[in-house]
Every structure is written in C-alpha cells, then in structure tokens.
Write an enzyme that holds these catalytic residues in place. Structure first.
Site, PDB file in Angstrom:
ATOM      1  N   TYR A   1      -1.985  -0.219  10.361  1.00  0.00           N
ATOM      2  CA  TYR A   1      -2.060  -0.654   8.953  1.00  0.00           C
ATOM      3  C   TYR A   1      -0.782  -0.260   8.219  1.00  0.00           C
ATOM      4  CZ  TYR A   1      -3.841  -1.092   4.136  1.00  0.00           C
ATOM      5  OH  TYR A   1      -4.022  -1.437   2.813  1.00  0.00           O
TER       6      TYR A   1
ATOM      7  N   SER B   1       0.857  -1.198   0.000  1.00  0.00           N
ATOM      8  CA  SER B   1       0.000   0.000   0.000  1.00  0.00           C
ATOM      9  C   SER B   1       0.878   1.228   0.000  1.00  0.00           C
ATOM     10  CB  SER B   1      -0.899   0.026   1.235  1.00  0.00           C
ATOM     11  OG  SER B   1      -1.511   1.307   1.362  1.00  0.00           O
TER      12      SER B   1
END
Ligand SMILES: NC(=O)c1ccc[n+]([C@@H]2O[C@H](COP(=O)([O-])OP(=O)(O)OC[C@H]3O[C@@H](n4cnc5c(N)ncnc54)[C@H](OP(=O)(O)O)[C@@H]3O)[C@@H](O)[C@H]2O)c1
Length: 237
Positions: free
Chosen positions: A146, A132
């Site tokens: 995250y 990501s």
C-alpha cells in the site's frame, strides 16, 4: 466559498467515504459534477439523487473504461482521483493478484486518468490525487505494498506538475492520515494502534479531507503545485 458553480468536475471513486464527502462538498456550490464507482450501485444512486451529480460505473482498473469516462466529460476544470484500495498483510502470504489489482487502481489508473484529463482540461485546471501519509511513514508491518502505491503517486504529482504547469494546471496530492470510512473505520480493530502514532488521537472525518480538497481546487490555490498536502493529525510528524 470557492464558487464551483458551473465548474466541470469529475471525481473518480465518489460513491463512499472520502470521495462521497468530496462530491457533497462540490455539489454544495452547484458544480457540474460526475463521479465514478466500481461496485456500489446502491450508494452511488443514493448520492446521485441527493446531490444531483451523475453517477458513472467505471472500474479504474480497466484502463479503456477509465480513459473513455474521463474523455467523455470533455473540458474538465477539476479532476479528483480518489478511487483506491487497501491490501494489508504479511507480504509472504498476501495474494499477489490482490496486490497487482491495488497497483492497477492506486498507481496505473491515476496516471492514465490524469493524462487523459489534461488533453482537454481548461487552463488553470486542477488535478488532485488522494494519496496517503503512508507514502511518508509506514509505522506498522504489513503495509509495504500500500505504501508503495501511495509513494508512487508522489513522483507522478511532481512530474505532471511540470508537464502541465505552463497551462496553469496544478497537480497535487492530498495525503490523509486515518480517516473514518469503510476502509478504515474509526471504531475498527486497528484504530487504537493508529491513534498511538498521532498527535491528535482520532480519525479525521471525511468532510475534513473534502474541505481541504475544495481549497486546493479553488481559485486561491493557483500557486500550489507538485506538492503533497498532508492532513493527518500528526501521524507523520
Ligand atoms: N480512510 C483512510 O484512513 C485513508 C487514509 C489515507 C488515504 N486514503 C485514501 O483515500 C481514498 C478513499 O478512501 P476511503 O477511505 O474513502 O475508502 P472507501 O471507503 O473504501 O471508498 C473507496 C471509494 O473508491 C471507489 N473505488 C474503489 N476501487 C475502485 C475502482 N476500481 N474503480 C472505481 N472506483 C473505485 C469505491 O467505489 P465502490 O463504492 O463502487 O466500491 C469508493 O467510492 C483511497 O485512495 C485511500 O487509499 C484513505
């Protein structure tokens, strides 16, 4: 076209979203394809019927189930590690068990799956993790855990690229920005905030990520390894 016909491909987490788009992309060229899912039996079954791929229920957080699934596929040509979860919120109140499960799925599983795949992988194989852009930029509160998981992938990619490079096996991370899926709907409550960080102010389509994965998996990308391939509409710029 990359001619994936007959290539032995496994996509971890392929039942929905970006993973399903990747399954469709490889299936369109006649790959020998399987994908895993955790709970979405209905979506997985429909995708298997649509594409001819084999759907395998295997929770990435269960290391034994995961490595057995990878090993059972034999000599892979391409492994795509897409399965991931997203836990956002105030770190002072987030459920630590949820955070640990995210670390299991997003960090421990990619490492063990990649290593297991490499035991038998054909020379010039491809290992692709879906990271990501949040590994590089975390521009709002609540995303520390995250971002931690996706940043951890970067170290793994760099290291494994060196471990397997003498066999021509490449190891790369594709780092999407906001991409329309159940995890991050284009019409969701955070969409406008996310677009405010971007040069191109829209969610990507899962097919755009899948097309990039096909390139990295293909024969023209043999010198791309140990790299982070960001496809984010300028989110990280
Ligand atoms: N969407 C975004 O904006 C975005 C941006 C950057 C990175 N990413 C990354 O891209 C990847 C895919 O995201 P997405 O947006 O497509 O998410 P999604 O719509 O929530 O789909 C997640 C997929 O992963 C599978 N999965 C989740 N946990 C699993 C587990 N424990 N074992 C096996 N499979 C599991 C799911 O299977 P089930 O259907 O069985 O649950 C599903 O097929 C993730 O790694 C995510 O972090 C997404």
């Amino acid at each position: 076209m990359n001619d994936f016909s007959g290539k032995n491909i496994l996509v971890l987490g392929g039942s929905r979203g970006i993973g399903a788009a990747i399954v469709r992309r490889f299936a369109s060229e006649g790959a020998n394809l399987a994908f895993t899912f955790a709970g979405s039996r209905e979506s997985a079954g429909a995708l298997a019927t649509e594409t001819g791929a084999e759907a395998i229920q295997a929770d990435s957080a269960d290391r034994d189930a995961l490595t057995a699934t990878v090993a059972a596929r034999g000599k892979l040509d391409i492994l795509v590690i897409n399965a991931g979860t997203l836990v956002l919120g105030d770190p002072l109140t987030l459920d630590p068990d949820q955070v640990d499960r995210m670390i299991d799925v997003n960090v421990r599983a990619p490492y063990h799956a990649a290593v297991e795949a490499a035991r038998q992988m054909n020379d010039n194989g491809r290992i692709i993790v879906i990271g990501s852009v949040n590994a590089d930029r975390m521009p709002f509160a609540g995303g520390a855990a995250y971002a931690l998981t996706k940043a951890a992938m970067q170290g793994m990619v760099r290291g494994l690229a060196r471990d397997f490079g003498d066999r021509g096996i490449t190891v790369n991370s594709i780092q999407p920005g906001p991409t329309d899926s159940d995890m991050n709907p284009a019409e969701g409550p955070m969409a406008a905030t996310m677009h405010s960080f971007m040069a191109i102010k829209r969610h990507a389509r899962a097919e755009e990520i899948a097309e990039y994965a096909a390139y990295i998996a293909g024969p023209h990308a043999g010198m791309i390894t140990g790299s982070m391939q960001t496809i984010d509409g300028g989110f990280g710029a």
